[in-house]
Each structure stands twice: as structure tokens, then as C-alpha cells.
Enzyme design. Structure first.
Site, mmCIF file in Angstrom:
data_model
loop_
_atom_site.group_PDB
_atom_site.id
_atom_site.type_symbol
_atom_site.label_atom_id
_atom_site.label_comp_id
_atom_site.label_asym_id
_atom_site.label_seq_id
_atom_site.Cartn_x
_atom_site.Cartn_y
_atom_site.Cartn_z
ATOM 1 N NE ARG A 1 -4.243 -1.604 1.852
ATOM 2 C CZ ARG A 1 -5.119 -2.001 2.755
ATOM 3 N NH1 ARG A 1 -4.891 -1.803 4.025
ATOM 4 N NH2 ARG A 1 -6.236 -2.585 2.366
ATOM 5 C CE LYS B 1 -19.090 -14.869 8.099
ATOM 6 N NZ LYS B 1 -19.197 -13.652 8.897
ATOM 7 N N GLY C 1 -8.014 -8.527 0.242
ATOM 8 C CA GLY C 1 -6.771 -8.889 0.912
ATOM 9 C C GLY C 1 -6.310 -10.315 0.679
HETATM 10 P P1 AMP Z 1 -13.098 -13.688 2.469
HETATM 11 O O1 AMP Z 1 -12.507 -12.727 3.439
HETATM 12 O O2 AMP Z 1 -14.568 -13.773 2.494
HETATM 13 O O3 AMP Z 1 -12.517 -13.510 1.077
HETATM 14 O O4 AMP Z 1 -12.641 -15.128 2.956
HETATM 15 C C1 AMP Z 1 -11.326 -15.541 2.989
HETATM 16 C C2 AMP Z 1 -11.256 -16.795 3.840
HETATM 17 O O5 AMP Z 1 -12.040 -17.811 3.253
HETATM 18 C C3 AMP Z 1 -9.866 -17.362 3.948
HETATM 19 O O6 AMP Z 1 -9.418 -17.184 5.260
HETATM 20 C C4 AMP Z 1 -10.056 -18.832 3.624
HETATM 21 O O7 AMP Z 1 -9.404 -19.704 4.515
HETATM 22 C C5 AMP Z 1 -11.548 -19.029 3.715
HETATM 23 N N1 AMP Z 1 -12.003 -20.170 2.931
HETATM 24 C C6 AMP Z 1 -11.760 -20.412 1.632
HETATM 25 N N2 AMP Z 1 -12.252 -21.612 1.266
HETATM 26 C C7 AMP Z 1 -12.835 -22.148 2.355
HETATM 27 C C8 AMP Z 1 -13.512 -23.356 2.610
HETATM 28 N N3 AMP Z 1 -13.674 -24.277 1.655
HETATM 29 N N4 AMP Z 1 -13.987 -23.567 3.857
HETATM 30 C C9 AMP Z 1 -13.801 -22.640 4.818
HETATM 31 N N5 AMP Z 1 -13.171 -21.479 4.652
HETATM 32 C C10 AMP Z 1 -12.690 -21.215 3.427
#
Ligand code: AMP
Length: 394
Positions: A37, A199, A352
């Protein structure tokens, strides 16, 4: 009105307040551990130096919630910036008030100072008019180059702008708006969006808006399981947002009506639990047996997604394809990062975790645009007005 950029403003000898996004991670020994950044703001800072401005940099760091938290001081960032600019950057241990005013009145052309963390004052996040006026009194010209903060209506991104005579944006914001804006308004097609991460609820707005823009939507990561569930697929113990299954069903229906292809994982890497040492299995179909959870996309899915990325002309990616922080579950995300790097498409990565994945795969150089603002880029893609941008357009 359109935004005036810094290269259309006369900066010579003026006190130029540049709102930057120096919200960077610090190591335990208080060193900047990732300076992406800071580097992203250098073109604007260097331009202001070249044009002989008196430069006042301001940023937030972390969430001190209106109190002084020593661990969140920007002092280490000033030191790091000094080495990047090859020039002394004076750190001012406050944000407003007499001491800051004195520092500024002794500035010479080309001098650069960095103020203390804006969020040490509660007025910053509250967008307090008094605090805004005090910030505004420090400068002749306001420049925003903190794309990562433009989705927040805070004193330094919105409040102070009305009280400054001249306002504009820096080169980072210009670049962000160019790539994200073109992707939304006039993308080279096929335009493919690839969403992952934990999510569905965080990304509903983006999915809804993109369903009117993209040609194909690829969904992986934890959020894919809520969509698979909506299709009646068994997902075992995989991440599930039960209350979002109905919504996922509706989104899939809407995509179908709009003629947009939504691709979900066809196979997976499954594990007994989220643990590097957990028992894992690669399965070649969609259904996940009970007692197991999907932790990464499988080989067929990697191949299919990679092929679509290769054929695309624009790709937007947000969110990892699996729990990539664990080495054993990171193959899908790494392979997708590589596919994106090898594609001739305009590639835009926001958020991120996807940026971390791109860096881990060592392909950052091959990505057209890596957005510095995770939240801001998502809100932009949702079609929301970003307050820090709107005020510059007034
Ligand atoms: P986000 O901040 O919503 O982009 O989520 C990122 C997080 O999603 C990361 O910490 C990943 O470990 C998690 N993630 C990705 N795939 C999976 C999965 N199959 N099950 C649980 N968590 C996940």
C-alpha cells in the site's frame, strides 16, 4: 462533475494534504511487513515532490477506536517511507493542533511529513465537523489517494473536503477507478468474475450487481457450498450459511434467466477438519460424504476454471478457492492465481486474501491491476456510491 486529478492542480509552494492508505501490517518488532500500500501511493507523493509542494501525509492504521494506541502509531511507516523515497520523512506525533501547525509552517518546498494515526481521534471515524475543520486548516489543497478508505465517510475522506479550497485525487485512485470502472461499464468480453472466500453474505451485493454484467461467474472457496446445497448437493460438514440457501437458489435462478453461466466446484479436496495434519482425500464428484468438509477445489474444477480464465478477455477475482493459508489446502488457489497470470485477459484482483494468494504464487507482476482496497473495490463492484469519491465529484 468529474474528479480533478493531481496533475491538473498547481501544487508549487502549496501545503498539500494527501490522504493515503498506509494501513499496513507491522511485525512484532514494529517494522512494516508488507509495503504494497505504501508503494502504491509513491507515484502521487513523488509527483507532489517534483512539483515542489509542501507535503502533509495522513492515514489511519488499524482500529484504535478514537484512543492513542502506541502499537498503532504510524512512526514505523514514516521510517519505511523515508527509505522508499530516499528522503527524510518527518513524523509528526499528532494529527491536529498547534504542534502540527508549527511543523507545517516550517515546511519548505519538497518537504514531506507524515502525521500520526488519524483514528487516534474519535472525530475521524465520527466524521466530526470540528475535527474536519481542524484537518482542513492544515492545508491549501486536499488530495485523496487512499482508495482503501473511500468507502468510509470519515473526517479525512469526506468531512474535511468541504472546508478546503481545492480538492482532487491522486494517481492510485485514478488507476483504481479506471480498471474497476471499465470492468463495470465497458468490459472486454468474455467478462468472467471469480468469487471465493468464506461467506456468501459478504458478497451478495457484488454477485447481484455482477449478474447483470458478466458472461460467466465462477464460484469457489467456502461460499460455494451454500450454492451447492441450494442445488441439492450433499456437502457434508462443509461451510454452510443455512439462512442464505434460499438466496443462493434465487441468485442461481436469476443468473439462468440472464443467460449467465454460473460454475460451481465439480470436485473437491476434502478433509476431516481444518487442520494441516488432518486426513484429506481428493474426490472426483460434487457430493461430499458426511463427516468430511470441502477445503479446496479439485483437479477437474481447477482445469475448468483455468480454461475459462484463459479464454476470457476480462477477469475479476475476489476470494480464495480454498483454505489457502494451510499449505495442503492451497493448490486450487495457487493454480488459479497462475492461470490468471498466464491469461491474456485484463486481470483485476481485489481483496486482501486474493492479493495475498497472488503474492504467494509470485505472480503479482503479471496481473493487470491489483486493487489496494478490498472493501472499497467490493462496494464499487456492488454499484454503490463511494462517499470519498462522491465528495471529490461535487
Ligand atoms: P473472504 O474474506 O470472504 O474472502 O474469505 C477468505 C477466507 O475464506 C480465507 O481465510 C479462507 O481460509 C476461507 N475459505 C476459503 N475456502 C474455504 C472453505 N472451503 N472452507 C472454509 N473457509 C474457506
Amino acid at each position: 462533475m468529474s474528479i480533478t486529478y493531481i496533475d491538473h492542480i498547481d501544487l508549487k509552494g502549496k501545503r498539500v494534504f494527501i490522504r493515503v492508505d498506509f494501513n499496513v501490517p507491522l511485525s512484532d518488532d514494529k517494522k512494516v511487513s508488507d509495503d504494497t500500500r505504501i508503494k502504491a501511493a509513491l507515484p502521487t507523493i513523488n509527483y507532489a515532490i517534483e512539483k515542489e509542494a509542501k507535503i502533509i501525509l495522513a492515514s489511519h492504521l488499524g482500529r484504535p477506536k478514537g484512543k492513542i494506541v502506541n502499537d498503532m502509531s504510524l512512526k514505523p511507516v514514516a521510517d519505511h517511507l523515508s527509505s522508499l523515497l530516499n528522503k527524510k520523512v518527518n513524523f509528526v506525533p499528532d494529527t491536529i493542533g498547534e504542534m502540527v501547525q508549527n511543523e507545517i509552517s516550517s515546511l519548505k518546498e519538497k518537504d514531506v511529513i507524515l502525521l500520526e494515526n488519524l483514528r487516534f481521534y474519535p472525530g475521524e471515524e465520527k466524521n466530526d465537523p470540528e475535527f474536519s475543520k481542524q484537518l482542513a486548516s492544515l492545508c491549501d489543497i486536499y488530495i485523496n489517494d487512499a482508495f482503501g478508505a473511500v468507502h468510509r465517510a470519515h473526517a479525512s475522506t469526506v468531512g474535511m473536503v468541504r472546508y478546503v479550497k481545492e480538492k482532487g485525487a491522486g494517481f492510485l485512485i485514478k488507476k483504481e477507478l479506471k480498471y474497476l470502472g471499465e470492468a463495470l461499464s465497458n468490459p472486454k468480453r468474455p467478462f468472467v468474475a471469480m468469487l471465493g472466500g468464506a461467506k456468501v453474505s459478504d458478497k451478495i451485493g457484488v454477485i447481484e450487481n455482477l449478474l447483470t454484467k458478466v458472461d460467466k461467474l465462477l464460484i469457489g472457496g467456502g461460499m460455494a457450498y451454500t450454492f451447492l446445497k441450494a442445488q441439492g448437493v450433499e456437502i457434508g460438514n462443509s461451510l454452510l450459511e443455512t439462512d442464505k440457501v434460499g438466496l443462493a437458489k434465487n441468485l442461481l435462478k436469476e443468473a439462468n434467466q440472464n443467460g449467465i453461466e454460473v460454475l460451481l466446484p465439480e470436485d473437491h479436496l476434502i478433509a476431516k477438519k481444518v487442520d494441516a495434519k488432518a486426513e484429506t482425500k481428493a474426490i472426483s464428484n460434487k457430493e461430499i460424504p458426511s463427516g468430511w468438509m470441502g477445503v479446496d477445489i479439485g483437479e477437474k474444477t481447477i482445469e475448468k476454471f483455468s480454461f475459462i480464465i484463459k479464454e476470457a478477455k476480462t477477469v475479476f477475482w475476489n476470494g480464495p478457492m480454498g483454505i489457502f493459508e494451510i499449505e495442503a489446502f492451497s493448490r486450487g488457489t495457487m493454480m488459479i492465481a497462475k492461470a490468471l497470470a498466464e491469461s491474456n485477459a485484463i486481470s483485476i484482483v481485489g481483496g486482501g486474501d486474493s492479493v495475498a494468494a497472488i503474492n504467494k504464487a509470485k505472480v503479482a507482476q503479471k496481473i493487470t491491476h491489483i486493487s489496494t482496497g478490498g472493501g472499497a473495490s467490493l462496494e464499487f463492484l456492488e454499484g454503490k456510491k463511494l462517499p470519498g469519491i462522491a465528495i471529490l465529484e461535487e
